[in-house]
Write an enzyme that holds these catalytic residues in place. Structure first.
Site, short mmCIF file in Angstrom:
data_model
loop_
_atom_site.label_atom_id
_atom_site.label_comp_id
_atom_site.label_asym_id
_atom_site.label_seq_id
_atom_site.Cartn_x
_atom_site.Cartn_y
_atom_site.Cartn_z
N CYS A 96 -32.60 -27.82 44.58
CA CYS A 96 -32.45 -26.47 44.01
C CYS A 96 -33.50 -26.17 42.95
O CYS A 96 -33.83 -25.01 42.73
CB CYS A 96 -31.05 -26.30 43.45
SG CYS A 96 -29.83 -26.16 44.76
N ASN A 147 -35.37 -24.20 50.53
CA ASN A 147 -34.45 -25.31 50.30
C ASN A 147 -33.03 -24.84 50.59
O ASN A 147 -32.48 -24.07 49.83
CB ASN A 147 -34.53 -25.78 48.84
CG ASN A 147 -33.47 -26.81 48.53
OD1 ASN A 147 -33.45 -27.89 49.12
ND2 ASN A 147 -32.56 -26.48 47.62
N GLU A 148 -32.49 -25.28 51.67
CA GLU A 148 -31.11 -24.98 52.09
C GLU A 148 -30.69 -23.55 51.73
O GLU A 148 -29.58 -23.32 51.25
CB GLU A 148 -30.12 -26.03 51.54
CG GLU A 148 -30.04 -26.15 50.03
CD GLU A 148 -28.88 -27.03 49.54
OE1 GLU A 148 -28.67 -28.11 50.11
OE2 GLU A 148 -28.18 -26.61 48.61
N GLU A 168 -35.80 -35.06 42.54
CA GLU A 168 -35.51 -33.77 41.92
C GLU A 168 -35.24 -34.02 40.45
O GLU A 168 -34.63 -35.03 40.08
CB GLU A 168 -34.29 -33.12 42.57
CG GLU A 168 -33.84 -31.86 41.81
CD GLU A 168 -32.88 -30.99 42.58
OE1 GLU A 168 -32.17 -31.51 43.45
OE2 GLU A 168 -32.85 -29.78 42.30
O1 AHR Z 1 -29.29 -33.11 45.53
C1 AHR Z 1 -28.66 -32.26 44.64
C2 AHR Z 1 -28.62 -30.82 45.13
O2 AHR Z 1 -27.91 -30.73 46.32
C3 AHR Z 1 -29.94 -30.23 45.49
O3 AHR Z 1 -30.59 -29.70 44.40
C4 AHR Z 1 -29.59 -29.14 46.43
O4 AHR Z 1 -30.62 -28.87 47.33
C5 AHR Z 1 -28.33 -29.63 47.07
O5 AHR Z 1 -27.35 -28.67 47.06
#
Ligand code: AHR
Length: 797
Positions: A421, A551-552, A220
């Site tokens: 995120c 994503n979550e 990321e």
């Molecule tokens: O890994 C860091 C963050 O943690 C990611 O962007 C998110 O998906 C999670 O909350």
């Protein structure tokens, strides 16, 4: 004390009992503490006489507002609770004091609450009119708890409801106690323990097929992982697209001129008329007078260059006069020493790309780039770029070789990108769109990074796929599920959070983008998007096998609708692609439960689980997946890490993760993939700790946790050999700190035995090898050991 609570655990598992001297019913007061603006969430207190109130918890938040930004916006203001004809409890609260935004959730036992929805007050909720809401709100009253006046709603409930709430608090306290155990107290905890004898007896007759894709990498763009990190570009703000909005105005020095300065008689402006490309509207205009003048870039904390290496310099330029004018380009060290120089000639009134190569004569960590400007001329410059020719695999627009190699050394079976995120973005306009990140660099669309800086998109989908191919990993792109991150700010929308998702009128186009991604990756050069990929230099399809949707996310109705639409469209057009759904940011709770329900209903082949938890959680949850239903979706543990107070990455966290990895191997029939997160962090630019690999401009600093991932990544198997074990000590706290896993790689016929010991004493392990037919095998042993708080340990062979 513990024994009593253990009894509570037993009671909770068998339902809530009432005892002879308990009341049949009680009054339940629902409120929040306004002193901290409702951050502790929905609190309860009970009473049998409406006079004497007993707080439950006393500050246990049964519902916490999950609206919008962390910190300032997750607030619960004036909550009210009512029971309705649908036999459900309904809780509504205000989200702030400035607008009419409200939140809504329901429960049937006051313990489990469904994911929240957010509305603008005055608009009817799904089932209640504004009138009904106002009527219920007006029932709020003030009572005194522990001498303090609190405002909330009172309902009469069966005592079993109150007893259930009390037991939930006790059970949570008990498990939190276990999960917060750390090695700091282990010396005392295990004071009488001298050593442990463990016999491991493998049963080779019952091997279990497990995933051969287990260990991968999560990439990321957080902590400057991309620009200034893995992406090898050495010039910061090469495109003059930095924007105060990247930092939401918090940094007054952050703008389109950041990282650039001039010397001599120069007026430096940013203009945007007739840009190089509409996606790249800003460029620098330099009005140069007489005398020596230079345009300087300091890179990302300096430019690190190596003696004897070549660097590709390029820029787009035009001049007002259109006459031939020479630009000298050089790399200069701190003391003004020239490290490399070359020249290029501007000759046009319209944009033209110039290239030259700089051969460096000395290694320095903090050089600067200087462009010596022609006198009495007005020139425009854009996309000023400097790349090492020795990028990973010598690719153009490539990756920093040492960082890329450290990822490759993990032997990741897959790489997830672009987040996290970053994939679903901070607001609808910030959702990551893959199409903005391919093609020529000047046409890519840079944007604000939700971690508070800028993404050039120079490291885009093409580069991610190419990297995967270069290291033999499967690409796992994650696209937003039609909603931005639930933690998004408003950014001009009436509501923050998911902002009601991408409008339905735009969903067809969004879904088409997702389908186009698969065609771009896998289509022949004769398809519309396959042709685009081929034109970028990769005629052969990338053979994409996985795609993550979401994503979550908060599993709201807004999410469910959009996820289902995207899922069905992808499944119908590309039945062979494994679609990965999402089940929230925790290992439990409403997003986890509802995410799983949705995945089961839709038959989603795999779901993405995330949890950042204490080492104690890993110690006490080794059977987390042993209880998973094998007929449901497979699991991709997309983000996990052990977090200690202070957030170090040390031997203690690394061993906790190793314990978990042995459990993942044992459950490799249901857990298909797993990736530690986050992967990279640049020193001085880190928004999140711990990370797996820290770095600066010259040095890569793998953590102890990195070596655990590497040991598991490089020593994966595809068959799990179950074992019987006998311990000399049957104390659960002792046994839970020892883990093992025996796997076989059927391709190489290697037997791999992993053992983890988090105890402060030796574990003497005897493994019965009689189950294996071994004739003079080559045996290697790798050991990673040290003190729990050591951070820079490396394994020894
Ligand atoms: O890994 C860091 C963050 O943690 C990611 O962007 C998110 O998906 C999670 O909350």
């Amino acid at each position: 004390m513990k024994k009593i609570i253990l009894l509570v655990l037993a009671i909770a598992l068998s339902g809530v009992a009432t005892f002879a001297n308990e009341p049949d019913s009680a009054y339940l007061f629902a409120y929040t503490k306004m002193q901290n603006e409702g951050r502790s969430g929905l609190l309860f207190a009970w009473s049998t006489d409406k006079e004497n109130w007993h707080a439950i918890g006393p500050e246990f938040g049964f519902v916490k507002s999950d609206y919008s930004r962390w910190g300032s916006e997750k607030r619960m203001i004036k909550p009210f609770l009512f029971y309705d004809t649908d036999s459900l409890w309904h809780c509504i609260w205000n989200l702030n004091n400035t607008d009419e935004a409200i939140a809504y959730t329901t429960s049937n036992d006051l313990q489990y609450w469904i994911p929240q929805s957010y509305f603008i007050s005055g608009n009817d909720l799904d089932i209640f009119s504004a009138e009904k809401i106002n009527a219920e709100r007006s029932k709020q009253q003030q009572i005194s708890i522990l001498g303090k006046p609190e405002s909330g709603t009172v309902n009469k409930v069966p005592w079993t409801i109150v007893a259930g709430l009390i037991k939930k608090v006790q059970l949570t306290d008990y498990r939190n106690q276990l999960w917060s155990e750390t090695t700091k107290e282990d010396v005392r905890r295990f004071a009488n323990l001298k050593s442990v004898e463990v016999s491991i007896i493998p049963d080779a007759s019952k091997p279990k097929k497990i995933s051969d894709m287990l260990v991968g990498a999560f990439f990321e763009d957080i902590n400057y992982a991309a620009d200034g990190g893995l992406y090898a570009e050495l010039i910061q703000n090469r495109d003059f697209e930095y924007d105060p909005a990247d930092k939401e105005g918090r940094d007054k020095n952050w703008n389109s001129k950041t990282a650039w300065r001039t010397t001599g008689d120069v007026v430096f402006n940013i203009e945007s008329e007739s840009p190089l490309h509409l996606n790249n509207k800003n460029y620098a205009v330099l009005k140069v007078g007489t005398g020596a003048a230079a345009f300087i870039n300091d890179g990302f904390d300096g430019i690190a260059v190596k003696a004897g290496e070549r660097y590709d310099f390029s820029l787009f330029t035009k001049s007002v006069s259109g006459k031939n004018k020479k630009l000298m380009v050089r790399l200069v060290d701190k003391d003004g020493g020239i490290l490399a120089e070359s020249s290029a000639t501007i000759s046009t009134k319209s944009w033209k790309k110039l290239n030259t190569v700089l051969l460096v004569n000395k290694t320095v960590a903090d050089a600067r780039l200087e462009i010596l400007l022609p006198q009495n001329e007005v020139i425009a410059l854009d996309m000023i770029s400097l790349f090492p020719q020795k990028a990973f695999k010598n690719r153009k627009n490539g990756l920093r070789a040492d960082l890329a190699q450290s990822i490759a050394d993990l032997h990741p079976k897959f790489v997830r990108f672009p987040g996290g995120c970053v994939a679903h973005g901070d607001g609808i306009e910030n959702i990551y769109h893959w199409k903005n990140t391919i093609g020529v660099l000047e046409a890519r669309k840079p944007q604000r990074n939700l971690w508070g800086y800028h993404q050039t998109a120079g490291l885009g989908y093409y580069e991610y796929f190419q990297f995967c191919e270069d290291i033999g990993a499967e690409p796992v792109p994650i696209v937003a599920a039609g909603v931005p991150c639930q933690n998004s700010a408003k950014h001009g929308h009436p509501l923050g959070g998911q902002q009601c998702g991408i409008p339905m009128s735009e969903m067809d186009d969004y879904i088409q983008d997702v389908l186009d991604l698969i065609e771009w990756a896998n289509g022949g050069a004769n398809t519309k998007w396959g042709k685009v990929r081929a034109a970028s230099g990769h005629p052969k399809p990338f053979d994409l096998k996985y795609i993550g949707i979401g994503n979550e996310d908060l599993i709201s109705k807004v999410f469910e609708e959009r996820f289902t639409m995207i899922y069905k469209a992808v499944k119908e057009k590309y039945p062979d692609i494994t679609i990965i759904g999402t089940v929230g940011p925790f290992f439990e709770g409403s997003d986890y439960e509802e995410g799983w329900k949705l995945a089961t209903k839709l038959n989603v082949p795999m779901v993405d689980e995330h949890y950042y938890v204490s080492p104690g959680w890993f110690i006490y949850n080794q059977n987390f997946y042993d209880k998973y239903d094998r007929s449901k979706s497979k699991v991709y543990l997309g983000e996990y890490a052990a977090h200690l107070p202070g957030r170090p990455n040390n031997l203690e966290t690394a061993l906790a993760e190793a314990i978990h990895l042995t459990a993942l191997e044992r459950n490799g029939d249901v857990v298909h993939m797993a990736s530690y997160a986050p992967l990279l962090a640049k020193e001085g630019h880190t928004q999140w700790n711990p990370d797996m690999i820290y770095f600066n401009n010259t040095t890569v600093k793998p953590t102890t946790g990195y070596y655990v991932q590497k040991m598991f990544g490089q020593n994966a198997g595809d068959e799990y050999i179950p074992c019987k074990t006998v311990f000399s000590d049957n104390n659960e706290k002792v046994k839970n700190r020892i883990a093992w896993s025996v796997v076989r790689d059927t391709k190489t016929n290697e037997l791999i035995i992993k053992m983890v010991n988090l105890l402060p004493v030796n574990a003497n392990v005897a493994i019965d090898m009689s189950a294996f037919q071994l004739s003079n095998p080559l045996v290697t042993k790798t050991v990673l050991s040290g003190k729990p708080d050591e951070r820079n340990l490396t394994p020894v062979q």
